[in-house]
Design an enzyme around this catalytic site. Structure first.
Site, short mmCIF file in Angstrom:
data_model
loop_
_atom_site.label_atom_id
_atom_site.label_comp_id
_atom_site.label_asym_id
_atom_site.label_seq_id
_atom_site.Cartn_x
_atom_site.Cartn_y
_atom_site.Cartn_z
N LYS A 195 -7.29 40.27 -4.85
CA LYS A 195 -7.26 40.89 -6.19
C LYS A 195 -8.50 42.06 -6.27
O LYS A 195 -8.19 43.32 -6.47
CB LYS A 195 -7.38 40.01 -7.47
CG LYS A 195 -6.90 40.81 -8.86
CD LYS A 195 -6.97 39.64 -9.65
CE LYS A 195 -6.92 40.58 -11.20
NZ LYS A 195 -7.03 39.57 -12.19
N GLU A 201 -15.39 36.07 1.92
CA GLU A 201 -14.41 35.20 3.14
C GLU A 201 -13.45 36.18 3.59
O GLU A 201 -13.05 36.25 4.69
CB GLU A 201 -14.11 34.05 2.36
CG GLU A 201 -15.16 33.28 2.09
CD GLU A 201 -15.73 33.47 0.42
OE1 GLU A 201 -15.35 34.55 -0.06
OE2 GLU A 201 -16.18 32.38 -0.12
N GLY A 257 -5.84 35.39 -10.65
CA GLY A 257 -5.77 35.12 -9.24
C GLY A 257 -4.88 33.72 -9.43
O GLY A 257 -4.06 33.43 -8.54
N ARG A 258 -5.27 32.93 -10.03
CA ARG A 258 -4.60 31.46 -10.10
C ARG A 258 -3.19 31.56 -10.67
O ARG A 258 -2.58 30.36 -10.64
CB ARG A 258 -5.45 30.45 -10.77
CG ARG A 258 -5.96 30.98 -12.21
CD ARG A 258 -7.20 29.86 -12.76
NE ARG A 258 -7.86 30.42 -14.08
CZ ARG A 258 -8.98 31.31 -13.86
NH1 ARG A 258 -9.15 32.11 -12.82
NH2 ARG A 258 -9.48 31.66 -14.86
N GLU A 343 -10.68 26.03 -12.87
CA GLU A 343 -11.15 27.24 -13.22
C GLU A 343 -10.92 27.71 -14.41
O GLU A 343 -11.63 28.52 -15.18
CB GLU A 343 -10.64 28.24 -12.21
CG GLU A 343 -11.66 29.61 -11.98
CD GLU A 343 -11.10 30.22 -10.69
OE1 GLU A 343 -10.23 30.94 -10.56
OE2 GLU A 343 -11.94 30.26 -9.60
N HIS A 374 -4.33 3.44 0.06
CA HIS A 374 -5.19 2.68 1.16
C HIS A 374 -6.50 3.33 1.11
O HIS A 374 -7.17 2.96 2.21
CB HIS A 374 -4.37 2.88 2.45
CG HIS A 374 -2.94 2.44 2.34
ND1 HIS A 374 -2.81 0.93 2.24
CD2 HIS A 374 -1.93 2.85 2.29
CE1 HIS A 374 -1.46 0.72 2.18
NE2 HIS A 374 -0.71 2.08 1.95
N LYS A 501 -22.09 33.46 -6.06
CA LYS A 501 -21.57 34.49 -4.96
C LYS A 501 -22.72 35.50 -4.83
O LYS A 501 -22.92 36.00 -3.67
CB LYS A 501 -20.36 35.20 -5.47
CG LYS A 501 -18.82 34.54 -5.65
CD LYS A 501 -18.05 35.44 -5.99
CE LYS A 501 -16.78 34.85 -6.23
NZ LYS A 501 -15.82 35.76 -6.96
O1 F6P Z 1 -14.16 33.08 -6.95
C1 F6P Z 1 -13.34 32.93 -7.76
C2 F6P Z 1 -12.16 33.63 -7.64
O2 F6P Z 1 -12.49 35.25 -8.06
C3 F6P Z 1 -10.96 33.32 -7.88
O3 F6P Z 1 -10.63 33.34 -9.40
C4 F6P Z 1 -9.92 33.98 -7.00
O4 F6P Z 1 -8.55 33.35 -6.87
C5 F6P Z 1 -10.57 34.05 -5.87
O5 F6P Z 1 -11.91 34.05 -6.24
C6 F6P Z 1 -10.27 35.14 -4.74
O6 F6P Z 1 -10.53 36.25 -5.37
P1 F6P Z 1 -9.89 37.54 -4.61
O7 F6P Z 1 -8.23 37.62 -4.85
O8 F6P Z 1 -10.42 38.96 -5.69
O9 F6P Z 1 -10.18 37.74 -3.38
#
Ligand code: F6P
Length: 538
Positions: A195, A201, A257-258, A343, A374, A501
């Site tokens: 987003k 990452e 995002g979620r 979140e 288990h 972050k």
């Molecule tokens: O760090 C949390 C977050 O912002 C989430 O809310 C989101 O889903 C995820 O990182 C990834 O964010 P993006 O879609 O901006 O890469």
């Protein structure tokens, strides 16, 4: 009054509560293929009624309509919350979302559909993609990963042949390295879902794939660009990175995002499963939306789930719940819910910045059954914390191994019953066990007693289909909405994750530097930065 109900019920064991058929029936509600069974929760009808009245008094219906119609309910970011509009086309009730929002969404779905049909017809080149695509790598993290991953794995029986799908999430270079070893760069399509288009990452992984594909074309930028699609709310950043304009799919600020699985973030699911199944999943979610918008609280599945969670969390004080899917296909459900719920509900103040009156969302954890039995069910049965369990199971499997499936189902029922009923001293006595020499009979017996009274929920899906999965996910989304409204918090921001972050970025900048000034860091962090710097050569 809720506390008074809890006090009244303190001495009434679940064994006794579940004898009341009327109570059990009220606590078992169905929507289409989804049965929600809350009858193993520690409350009776008067307590349920009191919970319902409490919620009713909070004006949740008006809040619900505010969400569906696009009011700015995410106040800390000044945004509406319109994931429901993403699936409104499949709803029976007319969507009150703004018309331009619905139009943008439909246009995007059509664009996704065009791409999916072109790729499935082997005509990717008509959309500016490589002629042959054997593998799709979806890069994203958090909400840009968990939803599509859940859908693609859960619905694997619907998978289209010939295109393999891979999810690249963590920044662990080992995974990237191992994945690329098995792929052909000229036949790999990469979807970058972010987003913000600013997630460390995701960008590092995307850069690694760009370098790898560029090498296959000796750096030819035009050929390289054919391999990348982006789904983002920041198209300018995607363009600057190198994704061609026509390969960029929108996300919108009104979708967090979620809850973005239903947007173009689900592109990889549409590719893997086929557009008809992606649309069926949207329709399943829309069915839950309609139900949530129209059913009385007494029959409203997301509301009932929220009432129970409020009871367990804020009245009983339980620390969270274990979500155990008795279906390997749903192995990604718990991680998905961890983000959706933790979140969204892991907050400390209300929308006005005032401390919350009660507890916010608890810890969500779990895995798949029977494996979990288990590993950690011992603690659920006899540990000192009471941790409610949510079992999810399928009535009809998608395979012919019925003996295996019956074993899964009987374990769900057996575990839920055992948690609820426990095992009394008399029952232990009636079922003697070999006693090691020197151990008193009472000592062994006491260790074999189970306290019981451990609440659980069972969600039974008739079958795992795109529709039932869509309904299941929307059930949880709306539960989160109800709890957030009731507790007064904003479910749609996540300020807590930002400082960590920022610190990681600062640390990354010094980790590799020769002479660095570490004064800005706290002593504990400084010590480990130095440790890593000193030892990394060795
Ligand atoms: O760090 C949390 C977050 O912002 C989430 O809310 C989101 O889903 C995820 O990182 C990834 O964010 P993006 O879609 O901006 O890469």
């Amino acid at each position: 009054p809720l506390a008074a109900h809890a006090a009244r019920l303190a001495g009434v064991p679940l064994r006794e509560l579940i004898q009341d058929p009327q109570r059990n029936e009220s606590l078992r509600q169905r929507l289409g293929p989804l049965l929600l069974d809350l009858s193993r929760q520690s409350l009776d009808l008067p307590a349920l009624q009191a919970l319902g009245e409490d919620l009713e008094a909070s004006g949740w219906q008006a809040a619900r309509e505010a969400m569906f119609s696009g009011e700015s309910i995410n106040r800390s970011e000044g945004r509406p919350v319109l994931h429901t509009a993403l699936r409104a086309a499949g709803a029976a009730l007319p969507s009150p979302a703004p018309a331009e929002v619905r139009r943008d969404i439909e246009q995007t779905l059509q664009k996704v559909e065009r791409l999916v049909s072109a790729l499935h017809a082997g005509e990717g080149a008509s959309c500016g993609l490589p002629t042959t695509v054997t593998d799709v790598v979806h890069i994203g993290i958090g909400g840009s990963d968990l939803g599509p991953r859940l859908a693609v794995h859960a619905l694997s029986r619907y998978r289209r042949p010939h295109t393999r799908v891979h999810f690249l999430t963590n920044v662990d270079g080992q995974t990237v390295h191992d994945l690329l070893a098995g792929l052909d760069p000229r036949r790999t399509l990469v979807i970058i879902a972010s987003k913000s288009f600013n997630t460390q990452e995701t960008l590092l992984n995307a850069n690694a794939l760009r370098d790898w594909i560029a090498r296959a074309y000796d750096g030819n930028a035009r050929k390289l660009a054919r391999h990348f699609l982006a789904v983002t709310a920041r198209p300018e950043a995607a363009r600057a990175w190198g994704v061609p304009e026509s390969h960029i799919y929108p996300m919108w600020d009104y979708v967090s995002g979620r809850t973005s699985l239903w947007s173009a973030v689900g592109l990889v699911a549409a590719l893997a499963l086929g557009m008809e199944h992606f649309r069926a999943m949207l329709a399943g979610a829309a069915r839950m939306d309609d139900h949530f918008r129209s059913a009385e609280w007494t029959q409203n599945l997301p509301v009932l789930l929220a009432l129970i969670e409020h009871w367990n969390r804020n009245i009983k004080g339980f620390p969270g719940r274990a979500v155990i899917a008795y279906a390997d296909l749903l192995r990604d459900l718990t991680p998905y819910l961890q983000q959706l719920e933790m979140e969204s509900l892991g907050k400390q103040v209300d929308q006005n910045g005032q401390p919350l009156a009660g507890r916010s969302g608890g810890v969500v954890w779990g895995g798949v059954g029977t494996n979990a039995q288990h590993a950690y069910f011992q603690a659920l049965h006899q540990g000192s914390d009471v941790i409610p369990v949510e079992f999810i199971a399928l009535v009809r499997p998608a395979h012919p191994l019925h003996a295996n499936h019956d074993a899964l189902l009987s374990n769900v029922l057996g575990q839920a019953a055992s948690l609820a009923l426990g095992r009394s001293a008399a029952e232990v006595q009636a079922d003697p066990e070999r006693r090691p020499e020197g151990l008193a009979a009472e000592a062994l017996a006491a260790q074999r007693v189970l306290p019981g009274n451990r609440p659980s929920t069972i969600i039974l899906l008739d079958e795992l289909t795109p529709q039932s999965l869509g309904s299941l996910i929307a059930l949880y989304e709306h539960k989160v909405f109800v709890l957030a409204h009731w507790w007064g918090l904003n479910a749609y921001d996540q300020w807590g994750v930002e400082p960590g972050k920022a610190l990681a970025r600062q640390i990354a900048a010094v980790l590799d530097a020769e002479a660095t000034d570490l004064e800005d860091f706290d002593p504990a962090t400084r010590a480990l930065i130095q440790e890593i710097q000193d030892r990394r050569e060795g």
